[in-house]
Motif scaffolding. Structure first.
Motif, PDB file in Angstrom:
ATOM      1  N   VAL A  45       0.835  -1.208   0.000  1.00 24.83           N
ATOM      2  CA  VAL A  45       0.000   0.000   0.000  1.00 24.83           C
ATOM      3  C   VAL A  45       0.868   1.255   0.000  1.00 24.83           C
ATOM      4  O   VAL A  45       0.651   2.185  -0.788  1.00 24.83           O
ATOM      5  CB  VAL A  45      -0.946   0.012   1.217  1.00 24.83           C
ATOM      6  N   SER A  46       1.881   1.287   0.872  1.00 26.94           N
ATOM      7  CA  SER A  46       2.729   2.464   1.010  1.00 26.94           C
ATOM      8  C   SER A  46       3.490   2.771  -0.277  1.00 26.94           C
ATOM      9  O   SER A  46       3.507   3.909  -0.750  1.00 26.94           O
ATOM     10  CB  SER A  46       3.717   2.266   2.167  1.00 26.94           C
ATOM     11  N   THR A  47       4.120   1.755  -0.863  1.00 25.05           N
ATOM     12  CA  THR A  47       4.891   1.985  -2.086  1.00 25.05           C
ATOM     13  C   THR A  47       3.988   2.370  -3.251  1.00 25.05           C
ATOM     14  O   THR A  47       4.359   3.200  -4.080  1.00 25.05           O
ATOM     15  CB  THR A  47       5.713   0.741  -2.452  1.00 25.05           C
ATOM     16  N   GLY A  48       2.798   1.775  -3.299  1.00 24.18           N
ATOM     17  CA  GLY A  48       1.862   2.126  -4.358  1.00 24.18           C
ATOM     18  C   GLY A  48       1.485   3.604  -4.317  1.00 24.18           C
ATOM     19  O   GLY A  48       1.430   4.280  -5.347  1.00 24.18           O
ATOM     20  N   LEU A  49       1.251   4.122  -3.123  1.00 18.83           N
ATOM     21  CA  LEU A  49       0.878   5.532  -2.975  1.00 18.83           C
ATOM     22  C   LEU A  49       2.043   6.461  -3.304  1.00 18.83           C
ATOM     23  O   LEU A  49       1.869   7.503  -3.946  1.00 18.83           O
ATOM     24  CB  LEU A  49       0.399   5.793  -1.544  1.00 18.83           C
ATOM     25  N   TYR A  50       3.253   6.075  -2.882  1.00 23.56           N
ATOM     26  CA  TYR A  50       4.409   6.949  -3.101  1.00 23.56           C
ATOM     27  C   TYR A  50       4.834   7.011  -4.569  1.00 23.56           C
ATOM     28  O   TYR A  50       5.542   7.930  -4.960  1.00 23.56           O
ATOM     29  CB  TYR A  50       5.573   6.528  -2.206  1.00 23.56           C
ATOM     30  N   ILE A  51       4.399   6.076  -5.370  1.00 22.71           N
ATOM     31  CA  ILE A  51       4.646   6.179  -6.810  1.00 22.71           C
ATOM     32  C   ILE A  51       4.049   7.484  -7.334  1.00 22.71           C
ATOM     33  O   ILE A  51       4.678   8.219  -8.101  1.00 22.71           O
ATOM     34  CB  ILE A  51       4.038   4.974  -7.560  1.00 22.71           C
ATOM     35  N   PHE A  52       2.831   7.785  -6.898  1.00 23.00           N
ATOM     36  CA  PHE A  52       2.150   9.002  -7.345  1.00 23.00           C
ATOM     37  C   PHE A  52       2.732  10.250  -6.676  1.00 23.00           C
ATOM     38  O   PHE A  52       2.853  11.304  -7.308  1.00 23.00           O
ATOM     39  CB  PHE A  52       0.646   8.887  -7.053  1.00 23.00           C
ATOM     40  N   VAL A  53       3.118  10.141  -5.405  1.00 20.54           N
ATOM     41  CA  VAL A  53       3.698  11.287  -4.697  1.00 20.54           C
ATOM     42  C   VAL A  53       4.993  11.737  -5.369  1.00 20.54           C
ATOM     43  O   VAL A  53       5.201  12.921  -5.640  1.00 20.54           O
ATOM     44  CB  VAL A  53       3.970  10.927  -3.216  1.00 20.54           C
ATOM     45  N   PHE A  54       5.875  10.795  -5.679  1.00 21.06           N
ATOM     46  CA  PHE A  54       7.160  11.135  -6.281  1.00 21.06           C
ATOM     47  C   PHE A  54       7.000  11.623  -7.718  1.00 21.06           C
ATOM     48  O   PHE A  54       7.756  12.482  -8.169  1.00 21.06           O
ATOM     49  CB  PHE A  54       8.106   9.938  -6.235  1.00 21.06           C
ATOM     50  N   ALA A  55       6.030  11.089  -8.428  1.00 23.07           N
ATOM     51  CA  ALA A  55       5.795  11.519  -9.805  1.00 23.07           C
ATOM     52  C   ALA A  55       5.429  12.996  -9.862  1.00 23.07           C
ATOM     53  O   ALA A  55       5.861  13.724 -10.761  1.00 23.07           O
ATOM     54  CB  ALA A  55       4.699  10.679 -10.441  1.00 23.07           C
ATOM     55  N   THR A  56       4.652  13.463  -8.889  1.00 21.58           N
ATOM     56  CA  THR A  56       4.213  14.861  -8.872  1.00 21.58           C
ATOM     57  C   THR A  56       5.297  15.819  -8.379  1.00 21.58           C
ATOM     58  O   THR A  56       5.135  17.023  -8.480  1.00 21.58           O
ATOM     59  CB  THR A  56       2.967  15.032  -7.984  1.00 21.58           C
ATOM     60  N   HIS A  57       6.414  15.277  -7.862  1.00 19.45           N
ATOM     61  CA  HIS A  57       7.524  16.127  -7.396  1.00 19.45           C
ATOM     62  C   HIS A  57       8.781  15.919  -8.233  1.00 19.45           C
ATOM     63  O   HIS A  57       9.887  16.255  -7.812  1.00 19.45           O
ATOM     64  CB  HIS A  57       7.825  15.840  -5.916  1.00 19.45           C
ATOM     65  N   GLN A  58       8.627  15.382  -9.445  1.00 16.72           N
ATOM     66  CA  GLN A  58       9.720  15.190 -10.397  1.00 16.72           C
ATOM     67  C   GLN A  58      10.869  14.339  -9.842  1.00 16.72           C
ATOM     68  O   GLN A  58      12.018  14.483 -10.246  1.00 16.72           O
ATOM     69  CB  GLN A  58      10.292  16.536 -10.895  1.00 16.72           C
ATOM     70  N   LEU A  59      10.577  13.441  -8.916  1.00 19.92           N
ATOM     71  CA  LEU A  59      11.575  12.497  -8.401  1.00 19.92           C
ATOM     72  C   LEU A  59      11.374  11.179  -9.157  1.00 19.92           C
ATOM     73  O   LEU A  59      10.873  10.195  -8.627  1.00 19.92           O
ATOM     74  CB  LEU A  59      11.412  12.319  -6.890  1.00 19.92           C
ATOM     75  N   TYR A  60      11.775  11.203 -10.438  1.00 17.03           N
ATOM     76  CA  TYR A  60      11.433  10.102 -11.329  1.00 17.03           C
ATOM     77  C   TYR A  60      12.175   8.808 -11.005  1.00 17.03           C
ATOM     78  O   TYR A  60      11.633   7.719 -11.179  1.00 17.03           O
ATOM     79  CB  TYR A  60      11.694  10.519 -12.782  1.00 17.03           C
ATOM     80  N   ALA A  61      13.425   8.926 -10.562  1.00 17.36           N
ATOM     81  CA  ALA A  61      14.155   7.715 -10.174  1.00 17.36           C
ATOM     82  C   ALA A  61      13.465   7.063  -8.978  1.00 17.36           C
ATOM     83  O   ALA A  61      13.335   5.844  -8.909  1.00 17.36           O
ATOM     84  CB  ALA A  61      15.616   8.039  -9.850  1.00 17.36           C
ATOM     85  N   ASP A  62      13.020   7.895  -8.033  1.00 17.38           N
ATOM     86  CA  ASP A  62      12.297   7.369  -6.877  1.00 17.38           C
ATOM     87  C   ASP A  62      10.981   6.731  -7.300  1.00 17.38           C
ATOM     88  O   ASP A  62      10.574   5.701  -6.755  1.00 17.38           O
ATOM     89  CB  ASP A  62      12.022   8.484  -5.860  1.00 17.38           C
ATOM     90  N   MET A  63      10.321   7.349  -8.265  1.00 17.10           N
ATOM     91  CA  MET A  63       9.061   6.791  -8.758  1.00 17.10           C
ATOM     92  C   MET A  63       9.308   5.404  -9.355  1.00 17.10           C
ATOM     93  O   MET A  63       8.585   4.444  -9.047  1.00 17.10           O
ATOM     94  CB  MET A  63       8.448   7.713  -9.803  1.00 17.10           C
ATOM     95  N   GLY A  64      10.339   5.306 -10.203  1.00 16.90           N
ATOM     96  CA  GLY A  64      10.684   4.019 -10.790  1.00 16.90           C
ATOM     97  C   GLY A  64      11.094   3.012  -9.734  1.00 16.90           C
ATOM     98  O   GLY A  64      10.747   1.822  -9.817  1.00 16.90           O
ATOM     99  N   GLN A  65      11.822   3.505  -8.722  1.00 13.55           N
ATOM    100  CA  GLN A  65      12.238   2.643  -7.622  1.00 13.55           C
ATOM    101  C   GLN A  65      11.021   2.060  -6.909  1.00 13.55           C
ATOM    102  O   GLN A  65      10.988   0.868  -6.576  1.00 13.55           O
ATOM    103  CB  GLN A  65      13.077   3.434  -6.626  1.00 13.55           C
ATOM    104  N   TYR A  66      10.011   2.895  -6.682  1.00 14.07           N
ATOM    105  CA  TYR A  66       8.845   2.430  -5.931  1.00 14.07           C
ATOM    106  C   TYR A  66       7.959   1.497  -6.765  1.00 14.07           C
ATOM    107  O   TYR A  66       7.231   0.685  -6.208  1.00 14.07           O
ATOM    108  CB  TYR A  66       8.063   3.622  -5.367  1.00 14.07           C
ATOM    109  N   VAL A  67       8.043   1.614  -8.091  1.00 16.54           N
ATOM    110  CA  VAL A  67       7.375   0.614  -8.928  1.00 16.54           C
ATOM    111  C   VAL A  67       8.046  -0.736  -8.694  1.00 16.54           C
ATOM    112  O   VAL A  67       7.373  -1.770  -8.513  1.00 16.54           O
ATOM    113  CB  VAL A  67       7.464   0.999 -10.420  1.00 16.54           C
ATOM    114  N   TYR A  68       9.387  -0.723  -8.678  1.00 19.95           N
ATOM    115  CA  TYR A  68      10.139  -1.951  -8.390  1.00 19.95           C
ATOM    116  C   TYR A  68       9.832  -2.458  -6.982  1.00 19.95           C
ATOM    117  O   TYR A  68       9.619  -3.662  -6.776  1.00 19.95           O
ATOM    118  CB  TYR A  68      11.633  -1.677  -8.539  1.00 19.95           C
ATOM    119  N   LEU A  69       9.823  -1.544  -6.005  1.00 22.36           N
ATOM    120  CA  LEU A  69       9.563  -1.948  -4.629  1.00 22.36           C
ATOM    121  C   LEU A  69       8.166  -2.540  -4.482  1.00 22.36           C
ATOM    122  O   LEU A  69       7.959  -3.499  -3.728  1.00 22.36           O
ATOM    123  CB  LEU A  69       9.726  -0.753  -3.683  1.00 22.36           C
ATOM    124  N   PHE A  70       7.216  -1.962  -5.202  1.00 21.36           N
ATOM    125  CA  PHE A  70       5.844  -2.481  -5.173  1.00 21.36           C
ATOM    126  C   PHE A  70       5.828  -3.948  -5.612  1.00 21.36           C
ATOM    127  O   PHE A  70       5.217  -4.804  -4.965  1.00 21.36           O
ATOM    128  CB  PHE A  70       4.957  -1.633  -6.094  1.00 21.36           C
TER     129      PHE A  70
END
Length: 210
Positions: A45-70
């Motif tokens: 649940v947490s990683t799924g939500l943070y995918i969207f949080v990081f996407a809106t703050h231009q932290l694209y590596a983190d977004m990709g990371q959280y897709v992997y973490l999910f």
């Protein structure tokens, strides 16, 4: 009383996704540190939500990371559930020299490649440039390695998380993700606790085996 009211007002100002991700993130790391399998659904649940949080703050590596973490959280839940019937949980293991060297090579190679890719893709795909592309990429790759070790119950995963979490505190503070920065302060403390707790479990396993 005034302080509590200020904290309440500040909490309300944070985005709903970040607040839910914050709460479920703390729960999942605490349960993982306590060696409890139910950390994984909270992690999903947490990683799924943070995918969207990081996407809106231009932290694209983190977004990709959280897709992997999910995805890896789903794997971790599956792997931990495959414990032998004679054991309460999958045993904790120590990192091998081979794993150390492979981790160093993966981090050294993939971090600059990912950072370079992020800087090049921004103008091509017409999205906002990534914030801290190389530092962000380094932390992302370190986190990917740490997550593999967590899923496989390698004790030293917690030490790598402590290192990465400390860096992330600074990154998220500068991006005005204050709640997320606080979350990673808590993560750092929980990772230290997780290392100490898992080390006790590992020593207990060895004593029983002896």
């Amino acid at each position: 009383m005034e302080f509590l009211r200020s904290v309440e007002n500040w909490w309300i100002l944070q985005s709903l996704l970040e607040r839910i991700g914050f709460i479920t993130g703390i729960i999942c790391v605490l349960l993982a540190a306590l060696n409890i399998i139910w950390n994984w659904p909270f992690a999903i649940v947490s990683t799924g939500l943070y995918i969207f949080v990081f996407a809106t703050h231009q932290l694209y590596a983190d977004m990709g990371q959280y897709v992997y973490l999910f995805i890896s959280n789903i794997y971790g839940w599956y792997y931990w559930s495959r414990r032998p019937k004679s054991q309460k949980a999958i045993p904790v293991i120590r990192i091998s020299k081979k794993q150390v060297w492979w981790s160093v090579i993966i981090i050294a190679v993939l971090s600059p490649v990912l950072g370079f890719t992020l800087t090049r893709l921004a103008p091509i795909l017409h999205y906002a440039p990534a914030a801290f592309p190389y530092l962000d990429s380094f932390c992302t790759v370190c986190s990917l390695v740490a997550q593999i070790f967590l899923a496989r119950k390698v004790l030293e995963n917690w030490l790598l998380w402590v290192f990465v979490d400390i860096i992330y505190i600074g990154v998220y503070s500068t991006k005005n993700l204050q709640l997320t920065a606080i979350l990673f302060v808590i993560y750092t403390g929980l990772a230290l606790f997780g290392y100490l707790d898992w080390r006790k479990v590992y020593r207990k396993q060895n004593n029983i085996a002896a």
